[in-house]
Design a protein around this motif. Sequence first.
Motif, PDB file in Angstrom:
ATOM      1  N   GLY A   1      47.885 -34.316 -37.612  1.00  0.00           N
ATOM      2  CA  GLY A   1      47.502 -33.626 -35.991  1.00  0.00           C
ATOM      3  C   GLY A   1      45.959 -33.466 -35.530  1.00  0.00           C
ATOM      4  N   ASP A   2      45.787 -33.536 -37.117  1.00  0.00           N
ATOM      5  CA  ASP A   2      44.243 -33.398 -37.018  1.00  0.00           C
ATOM      6  C   ASP A   2      43.087 -34.848 -36.828  1.00  0.00           C
ATOM      7  OD1 ASP A   2      43.714 -30.791 -37.816  1.00  0.00           O
ATOM      8  OD2 ASP A   2      43.227 -31.482 -39.918  1.00  0.00           O
ATOM      9  N   LYS A   3      42.070 -34.491 -35.814  1.00  0.00           N
ATOM     10  CA  LYS A   3      41.357 -35.127 -35.718  1.00  0.00           C
ATOM     11  C   LYS A   3      40.310 -35.272 -36.603  1.00  0.00           C
ATOM     12  CE  LYS A   3      41.883 -34.498 -30.630  1.00  0.00           C
ATOM     13  NZ  LYS A   3      41.624 -34.756 -29.231  1.00  0.00           N
ATOM     14  N   VAL A   4      39.565 -36.310 -36.893  1.00  0.00           N
ATOM     15  CA  VAL A   4      39.035 -36.605 -38.120  1.00  0.00           C
ATOM     16  C   VAL A   4      37.773 -37.662 -37.824  1.00  0.00           C
ATOM     17  CG1 VAL A   4      38.471 -36.526 -40.074  1.00  0.00           C
ATOM     18  CG2 VAL A   4      40.356 -35.934 -40.830  1.00  0.00           C
ATOM     19  N   LEU A   5      36.485 -37.118 -37.920  1.00  0.00           N
ATOM     20  CA  LEU A   5      35.315 -38.560 -37.662  1.00  0.00           C
ATOM     21  C   LEU A   5      34.760 -38.515 -38.502  1.00  0.00           C
ATOM     22  CD1 LEU A   5      33.531 -39.504 -35.214  1.00  0.00           C
ATOM     23  CD2 LEU A   5      32.052 -36.951 -35.293  1.00  0.00           C
TER      24      LEU A   5
ATOM     25  N   GLU B   1      27.175 -37.534 -28.426  1.00  0.00           N
ATOM     26  CA  GLU B   1      28.008 -37.849 -26.849  1.00  0.00           C
ATOM     27  C   GLU B   1      29.140 -37.355 -26.766  1.00  0.00           C
ATOM     28  OE1 GLU B   1      27.883 -42.166 -26.751  1.00  0.00           O
ATOM     29  OE2 GLU B   1      25.916 -43.110 -26.385  1.00  0.00           O
ATOM     30  N   LEU B   2      29.361 -36.106 -27.788  1.00  0.00           N
ATOM     31  CA  LEU B   2      30.844 -35.589 -28.397  1.00  0.00           C
ATOM     32  C   LEU B   2      30.527 -34.607 -27.419  1.00  0.00           C
ATOM     33  CD1 LEU B   2      32.264 -36.711 -31.897  1.00  0.00           C
ATOM     34  CD2 LEU B   2      32.473 -38.057 -29.522  1.00  0.00           C
ATOM     35  N   ASP B   3      31.818 -33.495 -27.079  1.00  0.00           N
ATOM     36  CA  ASP B   3      32.031 -32.260 -26.945  1.00  0.00           C
ATOM     37  C   ASP B   3      32.260 -31.637 -28.024  1.00  0.00           C
ATOM     38  OD1 ASP B   3      32.143 -33.240 -23.917  1.00  0.00           O
ATOM     39  OD2 ASP B   3      34.327 -33.069 -24.071  1.00  0.00           O
ATOM     40  N   ASP B   4      31.505 -30.460 -27.575  1.00  0.00           N
ATOM     41  CA  ASP B   4      32.054 -29.181 -28.724  1.00  0.00           C
ATOM     42  C   ASP B   4      33.029 -29.491 -29.396  1.00  0.00           C
ATOM     43  OD1 ASP B   4      29.452 -29.049 -28.570  1.00  0.00           O
ATOM     44  OD2 ASP B   4      29.406 -26.586 -26.988  1.00  0.00           O
ATOM     45  N   ALA B   5      33.816 -28.617 -30.287  1.00  0.00           N
ATOM     46  CA  ALA B   5      34.982 -28.522 -31.445  1.00  0.00           C
ATOM     47  C   ALA B   5      35.569 -29.955 -30.453  1.00  0.00           C
ATOM     48  CB  ALA B   5      35.312 -27.489 -30.884  1.00  0.00           C
ATOM     49  N   SER B   6      35.374 -30.927 -30.609  1.00  0.00           N
ATOM     50  CA  SER B   6      36.175 -32.325 -29.730  1.00  0.00           C
ATOM     51  C   SER B   6      36.519 -32.719 -31.042  1.00  0.00           C
ATOM     52  CB  SER B   6      35.201 -33.302 -29.239  1.00  0.00           C
ATOM     53  OG  SER B   6      34.053 -33.666 -29.976  1.00  0.00           O
TER      54      SER B   6
ATOM     55  N   ASP C   1      38.039 -32.240 -35.057  1.00  0.00           N
ATOM     56  CA  ASP C   1      38.865 -30.889 -36.150  1.00  0.00           C
ATOM     57  C   ASP C   1      38.148 -30.711 -37.634  1.00  0.00           C
ATOM     58  OD1 ASP C   1      40.935 -29.577 -34.861  1.00  0.00           O
ATOM     59  OD2 ASP C   1      42.248 -31.418 -35.105  1.00  0.00           O
ATOM     60  N   ILE C   2      37.608 -31.887 -37.845  1.00  0.00           N
ATOM     61  CA  ILE C   2      37.015 -31.600 -39.059  1.00  0.00           C
ATOM     62  C   ILE C   2      35.589 -33.213 -39.300  1.00  0.00           C
ATOM     63  CG2 ILE C   2      36.749 -32.989 -42.003  1.00  0.00           C
ATOM     64  CD1 ILE C   2      40.072 -31.602 -41.016  1.00  0.00           C
ATOM     65  N   VAL C   3      35.059 -33.453 -39.023  1.00  0.00           N
ATOM     66  CA  VAL C   3      33.232 -33.724 -39.062  1.00  0.00           C
ATOM     67  C   VAL C   3      32.834 -34.459 -40.940  1.00  0.00           C
ATOM     68  CG1 VAL C   3      31.263 -34.675 -38.392  1.00  0.00           C
ATOM     69  CG2 VAL C   3      32.677 -33.945 -37.127  1.00  0.00           C
ATOM     70  N   TYR C   4      32.632 -35.657 -41.202  1.00  0.00           N
ATOM     71  CA  TYR C   4      32.851 -35.738 -43.056  1.00  0.00           C
ATOM     72  C   TYR C   4      31.555 -37.390 -43.405  1.00  0.00           C
ATOM     73  CZ  TYR C   4      34.331 -38.070 -47.294  1.00  0.00           C
ATOM     74  OH  TYR C   4      33.924 -38.310 -48.540  1.00  0.00           O
ATOM     75  N   PHE C   5      31.348 -36.280 -44.140  1.00  0.00           N
ATOM     76  CA  PHE C   5      29.861 -37.377 -44.071  1.00  0.00           C
ATOM     77  C   PHE C   5      29.800 -37.720 -46.081  1.00  0.00           C
ATOM     78  CE2 PHE C   5      27.967 -35.185 -41.208  1.00  0.00           C
ATOM     79  CZ  PHE C   5      27.473 -35.627 -40.714  1.00  0.00           C
ATOM     80  N   ASP C   6      29.794 -39.308 -46.155  1.00  0.00           N
ATOM     81  CA  ASP C   6      29.667 -39.613 -47.230  1.00  0.00           C
ATOM     82  C   ASP C   6      28.484 -40.864 -47.690  1.00  0.00           C
ATOM     83  OD1 ASP C   6      30.016 -41.101 -49.337  1.00  0.00           O
ATOM     84  OD2 ASP C   6      32.093 -42.217 -49.337  1.00  0.00           O
ATOM     85  N   PRO C   7      27.502 -40.236 -47.407  1.00  0.00           N
ATOM     86  CA  PRO C   7      25.904 -40.964 -47.954  1.00  0.00           C
ATOM     87  C   PRO C   7      26.086 -42.296 -49.054  1.00  0.00           C
ATOM     88  CG  PRO C   7      25.131 -38.701 -47.688  1.00  0.00           C
ATOM     89  CD  PRO C   7      26.774 -38.629 -47.579  1.00  0.00           C
TER      90      PRO C   7
ATOM     91  N   ALA D   1      32.834 -29.850 -35.001  1.00  0.00           N
ATOM     92  CA  ALA D   1      33.359 -30.017 -35.896  1.00  0.00           C
ATOM     93  C   ALA D   1      34.963 -28.378 -35.003  1.00  0.00           C
ATOM     94  CB  ALA D   1      33.405 -29.716 -37.179  1.00  0.00           C
ATOM     95  N   ARG D   2      35.469 -28.667 -34.950  1.00  0.00           N
ATOM     96  CA  ARG D   2      36.617 -27.011 -35.021  1.00  0.00           C
ATOM     97  C   ARG D   2      36.975 -26.638 -36.203  1.00  0.00           C
ATOM     98  NH1 ARG D   2      41.728 -25.241 -33.932  1.00  0.00           N
ATOM     99  NH2 ARG D   2      42.647 -27.503 -34.628  1.00  0.00           N
ATOM    100  N   LYS D   3      37.038 -27.331 -37.374  1.00  0.00           N
ATOM    101  CA  LYS D   3      36.895 -26.429 -38.262  1.00  0.00           C
ATOM    102  C   LYS D   3      36.141 -26.564 -39.472  1.00  0.00           C
ATOM    103  CE  LYS D   3      42.305 -27.407 -37.901  1.00  0.00           C
ATOM    104  NZ  LYS D   3      43.552 -27.798 -38.419  1.00  0.00           N
ATOM    105  N   ARG D   4      36.069 -27.486 -39.823  1.00  0.00           N
ATOM    106  CA  ARG D   4      34.836 -27.973 -40.960  1.00  0.00           C
ATOM    107  C   ARG D   4      33.932 -28.971 -40.927  1.00  0.00           C
ATOM    108  NH1 ARG D   4      39.386 -27.933 -42.509  1.00  0.00           N
ATOM    109  NH2 ARG D   4      39.896 -25.941 -42.249  1.00  0.00           N
ATOM    110  N   VAL D   5      32.874 -29.010 -41.615  1.00  0.00           N
ATOM    111  CA  VAL D   5      32.172 -30.315 -42.200  1.00  0.00           C
ATOM    112  C   VAL D   5      31.985 -30.383 -43.598  1.00  0.00           C
ATOM    113  CG1 VAL D   5      29.702 -30.602 -41.672  1.00  0.00           C
ATOM    114  CG2 VAL D   5      30.713 -29.929 -39.603  1.00  0.00           C
ATOM    115  N   VAL D   6      32.710 -32.006 -43.666  1.00  0.00           N
ATOM    116  CA  VAL D   6      32.721 -32.029 -45.685  1.00  0.00           C
ATOM    117  C   VAL D   6      31.421 -32.976 -45.874  1.00  0.00           C
ATOM    118  CG1 VAL D   6      34.219 -32.905 -46.870  1.00  0.00           C
ATOM    119  CG2 VAL D   6      34.926 -31.192 -45.071  1.00  0.00           C
ATOM    120  N   LEU D   7      30.496 -32.756 -47.195  1.00  0.00           N
ATOM    121  CA  LEU D   7      30.185 -33.806 -47.770  1.00  0.00           C
ATOM    122  C   LEU D   7      30.907 -33.848 -48.786  1.00  0.00           C
ATOM    123  CD1 LEU D   7      26.783 -34.644 -47.695  1.00  0.00           C
ATOM    124  CD2 LEU D   7      26.356 -33.153 -48.648  1.00  0.00           C
ATOM    125  N   LYS D   8      30.448 -35.209 -48.820  1.00  0.00           N
ATOM    126  CA  LYS D   8      31.134 -35.909 -50.109  1.00  0.00           C
ATOM    127  C   LYS D   8      29.567 -36.518 -51.541  1.00  0.00           C
ATOM    128  CE  LYS D   8      33.179 -39.875 -52.862  1.00  0.00           C
ATOM    129  NZ  LYS D   8      33.955 -41.112 -52.276  1.00  0.00           N
TER     130      LYS D   8
END
Length: 208
Positions: A48-52, A122-127, A129-135, A171-178
Amino acid sequence: MVGKERFELYHSEGEKFFFHPNSAMFRAKRMLRGEPDPFVEAAQVEPGDKVLDCTLGLGSDAIIASLAAGEQGEVRGIEKSPLLAFLVEAGLQSWETGLDVLDQAMKRIRVHSGDSIDYLLELDDASADIVYFDPMFDDGIKESDGIAPLRKWAHSEFTLDGALHEALRVARKRVVLKDHWKSPRFEKYGFSVKKRKTALFHYGVLEK
């Protein structure tokens, strides 16, 4: 090049690129056997999570996130290169893995072509659950031959400086970086690092 089975990109230096699930195939099979996935564990993706995914690339982690989030979840991927975004979006919708649950997970991913910071603004606050970066890693990993051609097409000038503030807002829960295990970005931005003894890359987490 438009072929009967797929689209292909040919670089001026002769390298060929086309969409394929890459590492997502064997990772998904492990998950379906009940084995843990390091990315899912670090990001704590739940049904059910929303992942960006702000750095989509070939979409391997987005595929795994979609599988973990399930039918009630939502995975969106941002890719700055319009050519890569087009190929990956088409591939996600048409590739057949032989595993129906994985095919459906791939089809649920929504691809957006553009700059990740512009999209985050363009996104709303806490829209999500998880925002992910893998540069792209500053230190290339030789074992990543499957994504080597990606470097020819990907935008490597990505920086967390502008994106992280917006990611924490969204992010509502966390930001993740690889990132590469030697990367200074973990310490610079205050990530809690999930270290793995034999891995050449780690995951960093910023909890909300």
